[in-house]
Write an enzyme that holds these catalytic residues in place. Structure first.
Site, short mmCIF file in Angstrom:
data_model
loop_
_atom_site.label_atom_id
_atom_site.label_comp_id
_atom_site.label_asym_id
_atom_site.label_seq_id
_atom_site.Cartn_x
_atom_site.Cartn_y
_atom_site.Cartn_z
CE LYS A 13 -2.27 -0.80 3.83
NZ LYS A 13 -1.67 -2.08 4.26
NE ARG A 88 -4.55 -1.05 10.28
CZ ARG A 88 -3.48 -0.50 9.71
NH1 ARG A 88 -3.53 0.69 9.20
NH2 ARG A 88 -2.34 -1.18 9.68
NE ARG A 127 7.54 -2.36 6.49
CZ ARG A 127 6.20 -2.25 6.33
NH1 ARG A 127 5.70 -1.85 5.18
NH2 ARG A 127 5.39 -2.54 7.30
NE ARG A 135 6.13 0.17 10.71
CZ ARG A 135 5.05 0.04 9.95
NH1 ARG A 135 5.08 0.42 8.70
NH2 ARG A 135 3.96 -0.47 10.44
NE ARG A 146 1.67 -4.25 11.63
CZ ARG A 146 2.74 -4.07 10.87
NH1 ARG A 146 3.90 -4.62 11.22
NH2 ARG A 146 2.68 -3.36 9.78
P1 AMP Z 1 0.52 0.83 9.26
O1 AMP Z 1 1.70 1.72 9.07
O2 AMP Z 1 -0.65 1.24 8.42
O3 AMP Z 1 0.85 -0.64 9.11
O4 AMP Z 1 0.03 1.04 10.77
C1 AMP Z 1 0.89 0.72 11.86
C2 AMP Z 1 0.07 0.60 13.14
O5 AMP Z 1 -0.57 1.86 13.43
C3 AMP Z 1 -1.06 -0.41 13.12
O6 AMP Z 1 -0.62 -1.72 13.39
C4 AMP Z 1 -1.98 0.14 14.21
O7 AMP Z 1 -1.47 -0.13 15.50
C5 AMP Z 1 -1.86 1.64 13.98
N1 AMP Z 1 -2.86 2.13 12.99
C6 AMP Z 1 -2.61 2.64 11.76
N2 AMP Z 1 -3.75 2.97 11.13
C7 AMP Z 1 -4.75 2.66 11.97
C8 AMP Z 1 -6.17 2.75 11.90
N3 AMP Z 1 -6.78 3.22 10.80
N4 AMP Z 1 -6.88 2.33 12.99
C9 AMP Z 1 -6.28 1.87 14.10
N5 AMP Z 1 -4.96 1.74 14.23
C10 AMP Z 1 -4.19 2.13 13.19
#
Ligand code: AMP
Length: 188
Positions: A13, A88, A127, A135, A146
């Site tokens: 993404k 999400r 990554r 991260r 996740r």
């Molecule tokens: P990402 O970078 O999109 O993989 O997001 C990393 C982490 O941020 C996720 O595993 C969640 O803990 C939190 N997070 C990101 N976007 C959301 C969302 N829309 N709703 C809830 N938690 C989020």
């Protein structure tokens, strides 16, 4: 152009969002990036979110819906945006629907990037290696968490947006350029 990129962690993404930013000249709105920035800056929201993000759970719908709504009001979003990592949950999708209604905006499409669990684990481990562990949530244990959260809470959005006539799916297992070409075709 107002788009959502939907797909499990590691599906590409972020990579595709950056390419779409160049193509359409609209910003990528990544809730993950915004949360990581808040955590790094130790804002009250960041302090609240840190433990949740680190263990791979979802931050509350109210927090992420609020930051996305504020971000959409900034001038660079006037011609559209690419949502990456939001919504999400069904509750977030409903919040987004109402938010866009209030702002007098509509979504053009939801692009689902499909990828199998094996390739996702491999990509995220790579990554983590390449970024030198930048991260805290890019490790195998948290990743599996996740992926489980995605299947349970986010995958239902495929049906949600199919029913609204917005969903377009592309195969995310192909090379980056081919995924980009498939997205471009889906948007025509
Ligand atoms: P990402 O970078 O999109 O993989 O997001 C990393 C982490 O941020 C996720 O595993 C969640 O803990 C939190 N997070 C990101 N976007 C959301 C969302 N829309 N709703 C809830 N938690 C989020």
């Amino acid at each position: 152009m107002r788009l959502i990129l939907l797909g499990p962690p590691g599906a590409g993404k972020g990579t595709q969002a950056q390419i779409l930013v160049q193509t359409y000249g609209i910003p990528q709105l990544s809730t993950g990036d915004m949360l990581r920035a808040a955590i790094a800056a130790k804002t009250p929201m960041g302090l609240e979110a840190k433990a949740i993000v680190d263990r791979g759970d979802l931050v509350s719908d109210a927090i992420v819906s609020g930051i996305i709504s504020d971000r959409m009001d900034e001038p660079d979003c006037a011609n559209g945006f690419i949502l990456d990592g939001f919504p999400r949950t069904i509750a977030q999708a409903d919040a987004l629907t109402h938010m866009l209604d209030r702002k007098g905006l509509h979504l053009d499409a939801v692009i689902e990037i499909k990828a199998g669990a094996d390739i996702l684990v491999e990509r995220i481990i790579n990554r983590a290696r390449e970024s030198g562990g930048a991260r805290a949530d890019d490790n195998e244990e948290v990743l599996r968490k996740r992926l489980g959260v995605y299947e349970e809470q986010t995958a239902p959005l495929v049906k949600y947006y199919t029913e609204r006539g917005l969903l377009k799916s592309v195969d995310g297992m192909q090379p980056i350029e081919e995924v980009t070409a498939a997205i471009r075709q889906a948007l025509q």
